[in-house]
Write a protein that holds these residues in place. Structure first.
Motif, PDB file in Angstrom:
ATOM      1  N   VAL A   1     -73.707 -60.683   2.702  1.00 47.24           N
ATOM      2  CA  VAL A   1     -75.144 -60.795   2.918  1.00 47.24           C
ATOM      3  C   VAL A   1     -75.366 -61.023   4.404  1.00 47.24           C
ATOM      4  O   VAL A   1     -74.736 -61.897   5.000  1.00 47.24           O
ATOM      5  CB  VAL A   1     -75.731 -61.962   2.090  1.00 47.24           C
ATOM      6  CG1 VAL A   1     -77.187 -62.184   2.436  1.00 47.24           C
ATOM      7  CG2 VAL A   1     -75.564 -61.698   0.605  1.00 47.24           C
ATOM      8  N   SER A   2     -76.230 -60.239   5.008  1.00 47.36           N
ATOM      9  CA  SER A   2     -76.506 -60.371   6.437  1.00 47.36           C
ATOM     10  C   SER A   2     -77.590 -61.407   6.685  1.00 47.36           C
ATOM     11  O   SER A   2     -78.532 -61.534   5.909  1.00 47.36           O
ATOM     12  CB  SER A   2     -76.970 -59.034   7.014  1.00 47.36           C
ATOM     13  OG  SER A   2     -75.933 -58.087   6.924  1.00 47.36           O
TER      14      SER A   2
ATOM     15  N   ARG B   1     -70.329 -64.892   1.240  1.00 47.38           N
ATOM     16  CA  ARG B   1     -69.807 -64.053   2.328  1.00 47.38           C
ATOM     17  C   ARG B   1     -71.000 -63.636   3.174  1.00 47.38           C
ATOM     18  O   ARG B   1     -71.849 -62.884   2.725  1.00 47.38           O
ATOM     19  CB  ARG B   1     -69.074 -62.839   1.772  1.00 47.38           C
ATOM     20  CG  ARG B   1     -67.760 -63.222   1.067  1.00 47.38           C
ATOM     21  CD  ARG B   1     -67.114 -62.046   0.349  1.00 47.38           C
ATOM     22  NE  ARG B   1     -66.983 -60.869   1.160  1.00 47.38           N
ATOM     23  CZ  ARG B   1     -65.876 -60.519   1.833  1.00 47.38           C
ATOM     24  NH1 ARG B   1     -64.815 -61.279   1.781  1.00 47.38           N
ATOM     25  NH2 ARG B   1     -65.836 -59.403   2.524  1.00 47.38           N
ATOM     26  N   ILE B   2     -71.034 -64.159   4.391  1.00 47.96           N
ATOM     27  CA  ILE B   2     -72.213 -64.012   5.237  1.00 47.96           C
ATOM     28  C   ILE B   2     -71.855 -63.258   6.509  1.00 47.96           C
ATOM     29  O   ILE B   2     -70.911 -63.634   7.202  1.00 47.96           O
ATOM     30  CB  ILE B   2     -72.778 -65.406   5.574  1.00 47.96           C
ATOM     31  CG1 ILE B   2     -73.139 -66.120   4.261  1.00 47.96           C
ATOM     32  CG2 ILE B   2     -73.969 -65.299   6.498  1.00 47.96           C
ATOM     33  CD1 ILE B   2     -73.282 -67.605   4.398  1.00 47.96           C
TER      34      ILE B   2
ATOM     35  N   TYR C   1     -64.865 -67.056   9.942  1.00 45.98           N
ATOM     36  CA  TYR C   1     -64.898 -68.512   9.936  1.00 45.98           C
ATOM     37  C   TYR C   1     -65.077 -68.971   8.489  1.00 45.98           C
ATOM     38  O   TYR C   1     -66.102 -68.685   7.869  1.00 45.98           O
ATOM     39  CB  TYR C   1     -66.044 -69.035  10.793  1.00 45.98           C
ATOM     40  CG  TYR C   1     -65.986 -68.588  12.235  1.00 45.98           C
ATOM     41  CD1 TYR C   1     -65.399 -69.380  13.203  1.00 45.98           C
ATOM     42  CD2 TYR C   1     -66.511 -67.357  12.628  1.00 45.98           C
ATOM     43  CE1 TYR C   1     -65.337 -68.977  14.528  1.00 45.98           C
ATOM     44  CE2 TYR C   1     -66.459 -66.940  13.940  1.00 45.98           C
ATOM     45  CZ  TYR C   1     -65.876 -67.750  14.895  1.00 45.98           C
ATOM     46  OH  TYR C   1     -65.814 -67.346  16.198  1.00 45.98           O
ATOM     47  N   ALA C   2     -64.086 -69.667   7.959  1.00 42.86           N
ATOM     48  CA  ALA C   2     -64.152 -70.150   6.580  1.00 42.86           C
ATOM     49  C   ALA C   2     -65.004 -71.408   6.506  1.00 42.86           C
ATOM     50  O   ALA C   2     -65.016 -72.221   7.432  1.00 42.86           O
ATOM     51  CB  ALA C   2     -62.746 -70.441   6.065  1.00 42.86           C
TER      52      ALA C   2
ATOM     53  N   LYS D   1     -65.829 -72.166  -1.809  1.00 41.86           N
ATOM     54  CA  LYS D   1     -65.377 -71.425  -0.625  1.00 41.86           C
ATOM     55  C   LYS D   1     -66.387 -70.372  -0.204  1.00 41.86           C
ATOM     56  O   LYS D   1     -67.082 -69.813  -1.027  1.00 41.86           O
ATOM     57  CB  LYS D   1     -64.057 -70.702  -0.909  1.00 41.86           C
ATOM     58  CG  LYS D   1     -62.904 -71.573  -1.267  1.00 41.86           C
ATOM     59  CD  LYS D   1     -61.698 -70.708  -1.563  1.00 41.86           C
ATOM     60  CE  LYS D   1     -60.579 -71.502  -2.179  1.00 41.86           C
ATOM     61  NZ  LYS D   1     -59.457 -70.650  -2.527  1.00 41.86           N
ATOM     62  N   GLY D   2     -66.390 -70.123   1.114  1.00 44.75           N
ATOM     63  CA  GLY D   2     -67.210 -69.054   1.655  1.00 44.75           C
ATOM     64  C   GLY D   2     -66.665 -68.672   3.009  1.00 44.75           C
ATOM     65  O   GLY D   2     -65.725 -69.289   3.519  1.00 44.75           O
ATOM     66  N   GLU D   3     -67.244 -67.632   3.583  1.00 39.86           N
ATOM     67  CA  GLU D   3     -66.803 -67.230   4.928  1.00 39.86           C
ATOM     68  C   GLU D   3     -67.948 -66.604   5.691  1.00 39.86           C
ATOM     69  O   GLU D   3     -68.832 -65.964   5.141  1.00 39.86           O
ATOM     70  CB  GLU D   3     -65.601 -66.298   4.882  1.00 39.86           C
ATOM     71  CG  GLU D   3     -65.802 -64.994   4.183  1.00 39.86           C
ATOM     72  CD  GLU D   3     -64.514 -64.173   4.117  1.00 39.86           C
ATOM     73  OE1 GLU D   3     -64.645 -62.945   4.191  1.00 39.86           O
ATOM     74  OE2 GLU D   3     -63.436 -64.734   3.974  1.00 39.86           O
TER      75      GLU D   3
END
Length: 112
Positions: A22-23, A42-43, A96-97, A106-108
């Motif tokens: 996603v932006s 996830r960005i 970058y986590a 979790k994400g990044e």
């Protein structure tokens, strides 16, 4: 057969499945912390562009209380049902986590 299906679902969820990126638009994004996940997780961020990420914790789990972005030295407490905004400076290209203290959530951040 049921056992094989369960094993397949576990492998798919933990190792194969990747949520879509996603932006960040308008220099800000709301991230919801609920049901054991960050949504979105996830960005995509444009490099060297400052952004604001707002985290809204809806999950009462103690694990959801802490947000860590180790590469940026960020350690924030997320209060239940309250928004917490993190201002990020323009970042260099890279991944970058971010996660909870136990790395169950979790994400990044994908900067390009």
């Amino acid at each position: 057969l049921v056992g094989v299906a369960i094993i397949f679902l576990i492998v798919w969820w933990f190792w194969i499945y990747k949520p879509e990126d996603v932006s960040v638009e308008d220099n800000s994004l709301l991230i919801t912390v609920a049901s054991g996940t960050y949504t979105p997780s996830r960005i995509k961020i444009e490099k060297h562009k400052a952004v604001s990420l707002t985290f809204l914790r809806k999950d009462p789990s103690p694990c959801a209380e802490t947000l860590l972005i180790p590469d940026l030295n960020i350690n924030e407490t997320l209060v239940l049902n309250k928004s917490v905004t993190i201002e990020l400076p323009g970042l260099a290209e890279g991944t970058y986590a971010f996660h909870c203290q136990m790395k169950m959530y979790k994400g990044e951040l994908n900067v390009s």
